[in-house]
Design a protein around this motif. Sequence first.
Motif, PDB file in Angstrom:
ATOM      1  N   GLY A  13       0.723  -1.232  -0.002  1.00  6.51           N
ATOM      2  CA  GLY A  13       0.127   0.122   0.087  1.00  6.51           C
ATOM      3  C   GLY A  13       0.925   1.097  -0.183  1.00  6.51           C
ATOM      4  O   GLY A  13       0.039   2.145   0.572  1.00  6.51           O
ATOM      5  N   ARG A 103      -4.116   7.588  -0.175  1.00  6.06           N
ATOM      6  CA  ARG A 103      -5.147   6.922   0.253  1.00  6.06           C
ATOM      7  C   ARG A 103      -6.606   7.214   0.538  1.00  6.06           C
ATOM      8  O   ARG A 103      -7.368   6.540   0.452  1.00  6.06           O
ATOM      9  N   VAL A 113      -8.870  -1.789   1.588  1.00  8.17           N
ATOM     10  CA  VAL A 113      -7.446  -2.125   1.870  1.00  8.17           C
ATOM     11  C   VAL A 113      -7.397  -3.076   3.035  1.00  8.17           C
ATOM     12  O   VAL A 113      -7.895  -2.479   3.949  1.00  8.17           O
TER      13      VAL A 113
END
Length: 347
Positions: A13, A103, A113
Amino acid sequence: MREHLHDVVVVGGGPAGLAVALGCARAGMDVVVCERRAGVIDKACGEGLMPGAVRALAALGIDPPGHPIEGITYRQGTTVAHAAFRTDPGRGVRRTVLHDALRAEVDRQGVPVLPATVTDLAQHSDHVRTGRLRARYLVAADGLHSTVRELAGLAKTGTARSANGPRWGLRRHYAIAPFTDTVEVTWAARSEAYVTPVGPETVGVAILSSVRGGFSEQLAAFPDLAARIAEAEPVTPVRGAGPLRQRTASRVAGRVLFVGDAAGYVDALTGEGLALSLTTAAELVRCLAAGRPADYERAWKRTSRRSRWLTEALLWTRGRPALAPRIVPVAARAPRLFSVVVDQLAR
């Protein structure tokens, strides 16, 4: 009941993984991200976004706040070489701020996520599996020391090092008003210090070196810089990364594709890492959207060729004791040549 089949599972991520997730979501693909670390992710990074990286982020709808960067400055003793970016400015952006912006957009796009750690990988004729997730493709964006690269058997061993040996990076931030509107690179015998303005009262100091040591020990190789920030308060802990050079046999292994540092890394010397991660992420999404994942290897090589060649050439010169001390003097004596090189890096 048959398990859900995603189009893409992204492992990692960070900026590269989130950029792939955004691109896939906007292309109408069912994508999920696996990231074992919770919260905002930080990393040892120079944090200077080249103009090309700023444009790539804008294409994703991302405009993170930071400090304008007008060019690159090289310093060695009293010798100074400067080249301004010819088109758009770059931007100094804290890595945490960049992650926050990416994000937030991933969340707006509704991309899940998951706090998952990838420890296994199995490929089949029409899908790939990791843990309880099944997908048509898996994208590995899990960094320099990629677990997926090991699981896929693509890590290359051998002489994956510079002429000076393995190189490492350290970074810390200081509460001080920026004293430059460029990324300043100061050269020492076996290391370089990068000063990047990232806010109205904050600068980042990153040191790349072929010698292991703590931040204070490394900073001692740059007495002028050390004196300049001596009274400034450190506002972040020291973060490290390395060894920097990582090799991989390919960017495509069946239904598994690699992006960012996981795809292989030369060095942070030219400061193009984020720009390259973002542009190759866009190429990866394009190949998946077209149903031609095998084309990604060629696209990655084409997109990264200029960066790889420039970084390898500079790193090769850096590793030669007879040539390394001449890098900054040559740049200062040949400003047009230095400007051309910086323009190539800025794209």
